[in-house]
Design an enzyme around this catalytic site. Structure first.
Site, PDB file in Angstrom:
ATOM      1  CE  LYS A   4      -2.473   1.472   3.694  1.00 43.14           C
ATOM      2  NZ  LYS A   4      -3.632   1.591   4.611  1.00 43.14           N
TER       3      LYS A   4
ATOM      4  CB  SER B 287      -5.052  11.674  16.611  1.00 46.34           C
ATOM      5  OG  SER B 287      -6.146  11.531  15.774  1.00 46.34           O
TER       6      SER B 287
ATOM      7  N   GLY C  90      -5.822   3.264  18.004  1.00 46.36           N
ATOM      8  CA  GLY C  90      -5.364   4.580  17.549  1.00 46.36           C
ATOM      9  C   GLY C  90      -3.855   4.707  17.478  1.00 46.36           C
TER      10      GLY C  90
ATOM     11  CG  ASP D  60      -1.372   4.774  13.539  1.00 45.63           C
ATOM     12  OD1 ASP D  60      -1.017   5.769  14.206  1.00 45.63           O
ATOM     13  OD2 ASP D  60      -2.112   4.877  12.546  1.00 45.63           O
TER      14      ASP D  60
END
Ligand code: NAD
Length: 321
Positions: free
Chosen positions: A67, A199, A220, A222
Site C-alpha cells: 500500500k 490521535s 489509535g 500506530d
C-alpha cells in the site's frame, strides 16, 4: 492489470468479507506463512505530506504487494479531498508482474475495523453487553459498526475529547437499534469491550477505569509517541497484537515495554489464538488487550478480496500493461 477504482469499493466490499480476509491473514502471519516488510514513512518536504509504503507477502493467500500513500494535511481545505490517501498494488507472486491497482482509502477503514472486530470475536467474553468507545472521529464509526456484529451488545457508551463529535457514534448505535450514552472516562468501568481510536499522544484511559474481564481493542496508536492507555493497563492484561515487532516499536505496547512493565515476549500474535495454538482469554476476570497497529498484509488481504468481487460484479477495469 485490473483496476478497481475507489468509487467502486463501497458497493463491493462488505464488513463480513473484510473480517474474513483479515482473520485469515492474521492466522497466516502467526503460522509463519505471511510476513510484513519493513515500513517506509517519510516527510516528503512538500505540502507537509507524510508518504510511505507498507508491503508484504502472504504465501498462504498468494498476496504480494504494497500500500502506497500517507497523509496530506492540506487536502481538505485546499482541494476538497480527504487528507488520508492510499492505493494498493498487487503483484503476481509467480512472475512479479503487476496484477491489480485498488483504491485504498475506504479499504483502510474497513480493514482497521475488521482487525478490532476479529479481536473482539476471539477475545471478548461471550456475555459482553456494553460496548465503550473512546474516540469519535472518522475511523470510530467503522470500528463501532464492525464491533456491534461480534456480540449481543445492548448498549453503546462513548467518550471523546471533542464531545461535539459524539453524535457520529450515536447515529451508528441508533441505526443498530441500540441506546447510546455519552459518559465521562470513569463511566468506562461499565464497558465489557472498549475500543480506543483517537490521535492522542498521551494516556487517556487509566487502570481504574477498566473493569476486570474487559476486552480492549486499542487501535489509535500506530506511530512512535502516540498513546491511549495508562501502561499499567497492559501490565495487568493479557496482551495480543497483529505483529509483535510493530506493537513494540510503534503500537500501544511501546510505552509499557519502554518502562519495563512488560517484555516483548509477553505479547502474543492474535493469529495464534485464531489458529488455536494459544488459548486466548484464560478467565472471565482477565483483561484482554489487542494492540492493533495496522500491517500491510491487512491491506493486501482486503484488496485481493475486493478484486475478486469486482471481477464477479463486472466493474474491474482491465488494462493491457
Ligand atoms: P480523526 O481525525 O477523524 O479523529 C481523531 C479522533 O481523535 C477524534 O475522536 C478526536 O476527538 C480524537 N483526538 C484528537 N486529538 C486527541 C487528543 N489529544 N487526545 C484525545 N483524543 C484526541 O482520525 P481517524 O481517521 O478517526 O483516526 C484515528 C486514529 O486512528 C489516528 O491516530 C490514526 O492514525 C489511527 N489509525 C490507526 C489504524 C490502525 O491500523 N491501527 C488505521 C487507521 C488509522
Amino acid at each position: 492489470m485490473l483496476i478497481v477504482a475507489e468509487r467502486e469499493i463501497a458497493n463491493l466490499m462488505t464488513q463480513e468479507a473484510a473480517f474474513d480476509a483479515v482473520e485469515k491473514v492474521f492466522a497466516a502471519m502467526a503460522a509463519g506463512d505471511a510476513r510484513n516488510f519493513p515500513v517506509v514513512r517519510e516527510a516528503i518536504g512538500h505540502e507537509d505530506a507524510l508518504y510511505g509504503f507498507k508491503g508484504g507477502f502472504d504465501r498462504a493467500g498468494l498476496a504480494l504487494g504494497l500500500k502506497a500513500g500517507g497523509y496530506w494535511p492540506n487536502n481538505l481545505e485546499k482541494r476538497g479531498l480527504i487528507n488520508h490517501q492510499s492505493t494498493i498494488f498487487l503483484f503476481d507472486p509467480d512472475t512479479g508482474k503487476v496484477r491489480s491497482m485498488v483504491g485504498g482509502n475506504l479499504l483502510t477503514a474497513l480493514r482497521t475495523a475488521a482487525a478490532s472486530a476479529v479481536s473482539i470475536s476471539h477475545l471478548a467474553r461471550a456475555d459482553a453487553r456494553v460496548l465503550g468507545m473512546v474516540g469519535a472521529g472518522h475511523q470510530a464509526t467503522f470500528q463501532l459498526r464492525a464491533a456491534l456484529k461480534q456480540r449481543s451488545f445492548d448498549k453503546v457508551i462513548g467518550w471523546n475529547l471533542h464531545p461535539e463529535m459524539l453524535p457520529n457514534l450515536e447515529a451508528v448505535a441508533t441505526q443498530a437499534g441500540l441506546p447510546f450514552e455519552a459518559v465521562e472516562l470513569d463511566g468506562m468501568v461499565a464497558a465489557d469491550v472498549i475500543i480506543s481510536i483517537t490521535s492522542s499522544f498521551d494516556a487517556i484511559l487509566s487502570a481504574d477505569q477498566v473493569s476486570p474481564g474487559t476486552h480492549i481493542a486499542c487501535m489509535g496508536t500506530d506511530t512512535k509517541g502516540k498513546q491511549e492507555l495508562d501502561p499499567r493497563i497492559l501490565a495487568g492484561a493479557a496482551v495480543f497484537t497483529d505483529e509483535v515487532a510493530q506493537s513494540v516499536a510503534l503500537g500501544e505496547a511501546q510505552h509499557a515495554v519502554a518502562r519495563g512493565l512488560i517484555k516483548p515476549s509477553d505479547i502474543t500474535q492474535l493469529g495464534a489464538v485464531i489458529n488455536g495454538t494459544h488459548e486466548g482469554r484464560s478467565s472471565d476476570d482477565q483483561i484482554t488487550l489487542f494492540d492493533g497497529t495496522g500491517v500491510g498484509l491487512q491491506d493486501l488481504a482486503v484488496a485481493a478480496a475486493v478484486v475478486d468481487l469486482a471481477v464477479e460484479a463486472g466493474v474491474a477495469i482491465e488494462v493491457d500493461f
